[in-house]
Design an enzyme around this catalytic site. Structure first.
Site, short mmCIF file in Angstrom:
data_model
loop_
_atom_site.label_atom_id
_atom_site.label_comp_id
_atom_site.label_asym_id
_atom_site.label_seq_id
_atom_site.Cartn_x
_atom_site.Cartn_y
_atom_site.Cartn_z
N LYS A 68 -46.88 -38.76 6.81
CA LYS A 68 -45.96 -39.84 7.19
C LYS A 68 -44.49 -39.42 7.18
CE LYS A 68 -48.43 -43.74 7.76
NZ LYS A 68 -48.27 -44.68 8.88
N SER A 323 -55.04 -35.92 6.13
CA SER A 323 -53.73 -36.52 6.35
C SER A 323 -52.92 -36.79 5.09
CB SER A 323 -53.88 -37.82 7.14
OG SER A 323 -54.66 -38.75 6.42
#
Length: 339
Positions: A68, A323
């Site tokens: 992110k 991720s």
């Protein structure tokens, strides 16, 4: 799994999309000052288990332990300095908030992050350590998001959306620029990329770039079965908002994709896979036991799809996006017990 979306007659063109391969490459050039490339590793263990060639793109080593930070940094880079000085505001289940706090600290500007009351406490603590101001509001990401929007409208700070923003999507797409460069250095290729999906920012950026630069590569999204808003939206060819989200993967617990991410996904994503909670737990355990690395449920979703749903060809080259690594101790204990 959804039928091959490339065969859908309604598959739209990419011509009018606000995110292009060029904007993603520009973002990649800008991020090199702030972020080193995350590792791309060939996994002999998962290659043997899956029966195909497996590379792992490990985003859990980013400064915030999640991809992110890419989108957050690119957004702040793109905000004019005089506007950026007023600060930024966002809503987050945790990982995006850390990314925004990190990016704000890099530019020396204030950051306010609205989180739901049930947000991961470890992620909330990390946001505070990075200098972000945390405001708890509501029982869901959507409630926190709406309150953050109200606060932003009453002040001068810039809102940084978690996924439905062209600059954020371009920032997440830098992962695809990086992985192609790394594969070229290794003289390796890729046939399929498995990507975890929450609101759709990561898969939109990756799929948009690969559609332009490597259209032969298949991009498959992965969602928890209890948070499958993008899968349903693609199946019904309209934006679907879930009445209820049920998953431990807080990073994938979006009730709906954004209008932008859905547009890009319809044009560029090739299919979707739903995974179960138990499969993510087993994937976390195997990733820890075989690679000695951590993954949170959202981070392990694509690996779960490879292990339990994707049926590869023997020679297929599959790249799995890990991720994020912000796993809580209770989830890790559950994962270690999962069989």
């Amino acid at each position: 799994m959804v039928a091959d979306l490339r065969e859908t007659s309604a598959r739209p063109t990419t011509d009018d999309l606000p995110v292009t391969a060029e904007t993603i490459e520009t973002a990649a050039a800008g991020l090199r000052r702030y972020l080193p490339p995350s590792p791309l590793q060939y996994s002999r263990a998962f290659t043997a288990k899956a029966g195909c060639h497996v590379h792992l793109k490990i985003e859990g080593v980013q400064p915030t332990r999640s991809f992110k930070v890419r989108g957050a940094l690119n957004k702040l880079i793109r905000i004019p300095p005089e506007q950026r000085a007023a600060g930024v505001i966002t809503a987050s289940a945790g990982n995006h908030g850390q990314g925004v706090a990190y990016a704000a600290a890099a530019f020396g500007v204030p950051a306010t992050v609205y989180v739901p009351d049930n947000a991961n406490p470890l992620k909330v603590q990390a946001i505070k350590r990075l200098g972000g101001r945390v405001v708890h509001f509501g029982r869901s990401y959507n409630e926190a998001y709406l309150e953050a929007r109200r606060a932003q409208e009453a002040g001068d700070a810039t809102f940084v959306h978690a996924f439905d923003d062209p600059d954020v999507v371009a920032g997440q797409g830098t992962l695809a620029v990086e992985l192609l460069e790394q594969l070229d250095q290794l003289s390796e290729g890729v046939d399929t990329v498995l990507v975890p999906v929450g609101g759709g920012g990561l898969i939109s950026g990756i799929a948009r770039y690969l559609e332009a630069r490597r259209p032969d590569v298949q991009v498959l999204g992965v969602e928890p079965s209890g948070a499958d808003a993008l899968s349903r939206s693609l199946e019904e060819e309209r934006l679907v908002t879930l009445d209820h989200v049920a998953t431990m993967a807080d990073g994938l617990a979006a009730s709906a994709p954004g209008p932008l991410t859905l547009r890009i996904a319809r044009a560029c994503v090739d299919g979707m896979i739903r995974v179960e909670e138990s499969e993510m737990l087993r994937a976390i355990r195997l990733f820890f036991e075989w690679e000695h690395l951590l993954a949170e449920p959202a981070g392990a979703a694509a690996l779960a799809a490879l292990l339990y749903h994707h049926t590869p060809r023997a020679s297929e080259r599959v790249l799995v996006i890990l991720s994020g690594a912000n796993v809580t101790d209770d989830v890790m204990v559950r994962a270690l017990r999962a069989r």
